[in-house]
Design an enzyme around this catalytic site. Structure first.
Site, PDB file in Angstrom:
ATOM      1  N   CYS A  92      30.753   7.014   3.204  1.00 13.21           N
ATOM      2  CA  CYS A  92      31.910   6.087   3.000  1.00 13.21           C
ATOM      3  C   CYS A  92      31.846   4.946   4.021  1.00 13.21           C
ATOM      4  O   CYS A  92      30.784   4.945   4.899  1.00 13.21           O
ATOM      5  CB  CYS A  92      33.022   7.038   3.145  1.00 13.21           C
ATOM      6  SG  CYS A  92      33.466   7.279   4.878  1.00 13.21           S
ATOM      7  N   CYS A 111      31.882   5.944   7.521  1.00 12.87           N
ATOM      8  CA  CYS A 111      30.436   6.227   8.110  1.00 12.87           C
ATOM      9  C   CYS A 111      29.632   5.174   8.468  1.00 12.87           C
ATOM     10  O   CYS A 111      29.119   5.001   9.526  1.00 12.87           O
ATOM     11  CB  CYS A 111      29.485   7.206   7.159  1.00 12.87           C
ATOM     12  SG  CYS A 111      30.161   8.572   6.401  1.00 12.87           S
ATOM     13  N   ASP A 128      16.155 -34.998   1.046  1.00  9.32           N
ATOM     14  CA  ASP A 128      14.901 -35.794   1.575  1.00  9.32           C
ATOM     15  C   ASP A 128      14.340 -36.403   0.138  1.00  9.32           C
ATOM     16  O   ASP A 128      14.355 -35.695  -0.878  1.00  9.32           O
ATOM     17  CB  ASP A 128      14.113 -34.859   2.353  1.00  9.32           C
ATOM     18  CG  ASP A 128      12.584 -35.666   2.609  1.00  9.32           C
ATOM     19  OD1 ASP A 128      12.598 -36.703   3.311  1.00  9.32           O
ATOM     20  OD2 ASP A 128      11.544 -34.854   2.373  1.00  9.32           O
ATOM     21  N   ASP A 150      11.586 -30.629   3.205  1.00 12.58           N
ATOM     22  CA  ASP A 150      10.725 -29.753   2.997  1.00 12.58           C
ATOM     23  C   ASP A 150       9.847 -29.810   4.332  1.00 12.58           C
ATOM     24  O   ASP A 150       8.909 -29.337   4.368  1.00 12.58           O
ATOM     25  CB  ASP A 150       9.939 -30.058   1.926  1.00 12.58           C
ATOM     26  CG  ASP A 150       9.253 -31.572   1.886  1.00 12.58           C
ATOM     27  OD1 ASP A 150       9.998 -32.507   2.654  1.00 12.58           O
ATOM     28  OD2 ASP A 150       7.963 -31.672   1.514  1.00 12.58           O
TER      29      ASP A 150
END
Length: 633
Positions: free
Chosen positions: A13, A16, A424, A521
């Protein structure tokens, strides 16, 4: 500093998950540990000079959890074994529950009340020992470590029901009769609580497998063996045994096993799994091939260069795993609630017991016990714990299938707010002409240096339709920048810009209160990418740009940007739905289980048996709701 995504077993759960995080974050050398309860993994950022995975494994073992640090160990095999064990225990629990119902409802005639109670006691004890033992073991481990979780609630509720019933079986008549109270037993409640909780977890595990399907699909892209050529002979070798320099043959229909460079032959390679491009690409001597791609036609020999975890496919898988394991800001609020949820429920249950005892009356004791038990059972931290990560796993996995790699959940949550996008030009919006004579660039028409990417204008129109203003930035001259901006349908553009100019535009837009996404890029885009609210790199760009960016678009199709925005909105909408229902469930059901309606003269209350069924349903519903994302385009 290193970071790894490691499977953790034993978590049942959100409590935990909080315990695992607390244990790991408390260790020297661990900078940050984030648990994905839905995926049963932990993402750890740590200093290998100060600590190691073995020490972390030992620390978690003390609390009853196990980190699968050995890469040779099959996590799938462990999960299958655990699932089979859970299935067997749930099946046995149902058989015992049916037997108990037959006794309690009179289908099996036992006229002596004492004999009937002892029969139910034996059935309940058998169920607790065989089917429910894990609840009590885990609850004890949590107790000695000062924690509490869902197992604590189940162990306490069934334990109280059972012990109260045992007491009433042997001493109830003489104890309560003098106080004007009836003696009741609740063995069937302890049996059905375990049965419904196990059934809920079984269905929950089954449903959650769908949330991790994207990772499994990516892992299945790589073949299990490779055809290695040595001294004119070919031999099938397991992928794990491949090393750099091996010469590998791939034929029509084969999957490429590792990354490398073609030495001889020609083939048409389907690279859609890597870059999303629909048409196979021709690959000849000197060209790169990547793991997970498929030879559609032809045959090549290539030299292995990147093997194992170094292949592009492995990096993609790692990126998706880390993203699914990361936490969106909305989840951190839920985590704080989940951390105190179980202790709060224990307090509410105790108060419920005290109030009903204080109310008095001939039914006060059994009503107090059953109301307290119902509160313990119906409270569900699991639904809260699953609300965010299941939706994120599905959303990030769906993005990966659309060739959108998301590095962290924050980006998925944030991109939906985008109202300004800086893009770009060269390499991002356009494709440069590699064969052009750049010594004559000043005399060339713009369409002779480069071409607009397919679907670029359509992507810009889609972004505008979403209410997003687009700005094109280019280091190119005024003429070329104006030409390509017009071609792409962009009215806001700047030419002759330097890397610092791109960053400044992003900052200017942010100062105006805009939520800015940057798409680039190249190295010259990294400053702006790092500054933007959301950074997006093209998959064929430089490694530096991809390292800085929060998202990577594999291939050249810019329509994936508006796709990512729409997916973000659907995912966050799903998270909000899940959280709403998880909170409403607990807000409505806990008072009903505590018996509040009786205070208003209504002789109705949620019993422990129905409380356990509702608790199981709440967790399953959250997972199934998240899976609806997979059905939407």
């Amino acid at each position: 500093m290193e970071n790894k995504v490691i499977p953790v077993t034993g978590m049942m759960c959100a409590g935990c998950a909080a315990t695992v995080e607390r244990k790991l974050n408390g260790m020297d050398g661990v900078e940050k540990a984030e648990v994905n309860f839905a995926a049963r993994t932990v993402t750890i950022y740590y200093d290998p000079k100060a600590t190691n995975l073995r020490a972390m494994k030992e620390e978690l073992a003390k609390a009853g959890y196990d980190m699968i640090t050995d890469e040779q160990v099959s996590v799938d095999a462990i999960e299958r074994k655990a699932y089979r064990s859970l299935l067997k225990k749930a099946a046995v629990s149902w058989l015992l529950a049916i037997a108990a119902m037959c006794v309690s409802m009179g289908a099996v005639s036992i006229e002596n009340v004492m004999a009937a109670n002892i029969t139910m006691l034996v059935i309940a004890l058998a169920n607790m020992v065989y089917s429910g033992s894990r609840f009590y073991i885990n609850a004890w481990r949590q107790l000695i470590h000062g924690s509490a979780n869902m197992d604590t609630l189940v162990a306490m509720s069934t334990g109280i029901s059972f012990l109260f019933s045992v007491f009433n079986t042997f001493y109830g008549e003489e104890t309560w009769k003098g106080h004007g109270m009836e003696s009741h037993t609740y063995f069937d409640a302890s049996i059905m609580i375990i049965t419904f909780v196990l059934t809920g977890r079984l269905l929950e595990e089954k449903a959650k497998k769908g949330t991790a399907s994207a990772i499994k699909a990516l892992m299945e892209l790589a073949p299990k063996t490779a055809r290695v050529v040595s001294n004119g002979q070919t031999e099938d070798v397991p992928i794990a045994a491949l090393v750099r320099g091996d010469v590998i043959e791939v034929r029509q229909g084969d999957k490429v096993p590792v990354d490398g460079t073609v030495k001889e032959g020609t083939a048409y390679v389907d690279e859609s799994t890597i870059n999303g491009e629909p048409l196979p690409a021709q690959r000849t001597a000197g060209d790169k091939v990547y793991a997970g791609t498929i030879i559609r036609q032809g045959r090549v020999l290539f030299g292995a260069e990147e093997v194992g975890s170094a292949t592009m496919l492995a990096q993609i898988i790692r990126t998706v795993q880390e993203a699914q394991g990361s936490k969106a800001p909305v989840q951190r609020i839920t985590d704080r609630i989940a951390a105190v949820f179980v202790p709060a429920i224990l307090v509410i249950s105790l108060l419920t017991f005290v109030v009903w005892i204080a109310a008095g009356g001939e039914e006060s004791m059994p009503r107090a016990v059953m109301s307290a038990v119902s509160v313990l059972v119906i409270a569900c931290p699991c639904a809260l714990g699953l609300a965010t990560p299941t939706a994120l796993m599905v959303g990030i996995g769906k993005a990966a299938r659309k060739n959108i790699l998301i590095k962290d959940a924050t980006a998925l949550e944030s991109i939906r707010c985008t109202d300004a996008l800086v893009i770009d030009k060269t390499g991002t919006l356009t494709i440069p002409n590699k064969d052009a004579d750049f010594t004559k660039a000043a005399d060339m028409a713009p369409e002779e240096r480069e071409t607009l990417k397919p679907h670029a204008r359509e992507a810009i129109e889609m972004l505008k339709a979403e209410g997003i203003e687009v700005y094109m930035m280019s280091g190119d001259n005024d003429k070329a920048a104006a030409y390509w901006a017009e071609k792409a349908g962009i009215s806001n553009y700047r030419s002759k810009v330097l890397p610092g100019d791109k960053e400044e535009l992003v900052r200017t837009l942010q100062r105006e209160g805009r939520h800015v996404a940057m798409v680039g890029d190249g190295i010259n885009d990294t400053q702006a990418l790092a500054t933007a609210d959301v950074s997006i790199a093209m998959g064929k760009g430089t490694d530096i740009a991809m390292d800085v960016a929060q998202m990577t678009l594999m291939g050249t199709d810019l329509r994936r940007i508006p796709e990512a925005i729409r997916l973000s909105r659907r995912t966050i909408g799903m998270i909000r739905q899940n959280l709403f229902w998880a909170f409403i469930y607990n807000i409505v059901c806990i008072p009903l289980a505590a018996g509040i309606p009786r205070l208003f003269g209504t002789d109705w209350q949620i019993t422990p048996m129905w409380a356990s069924a509702l608790m199981a349903f709440s967790s399953i519903s959250v997972v199934l709701n998240s899976l609806r994302l997979k059905l939407k385009e």
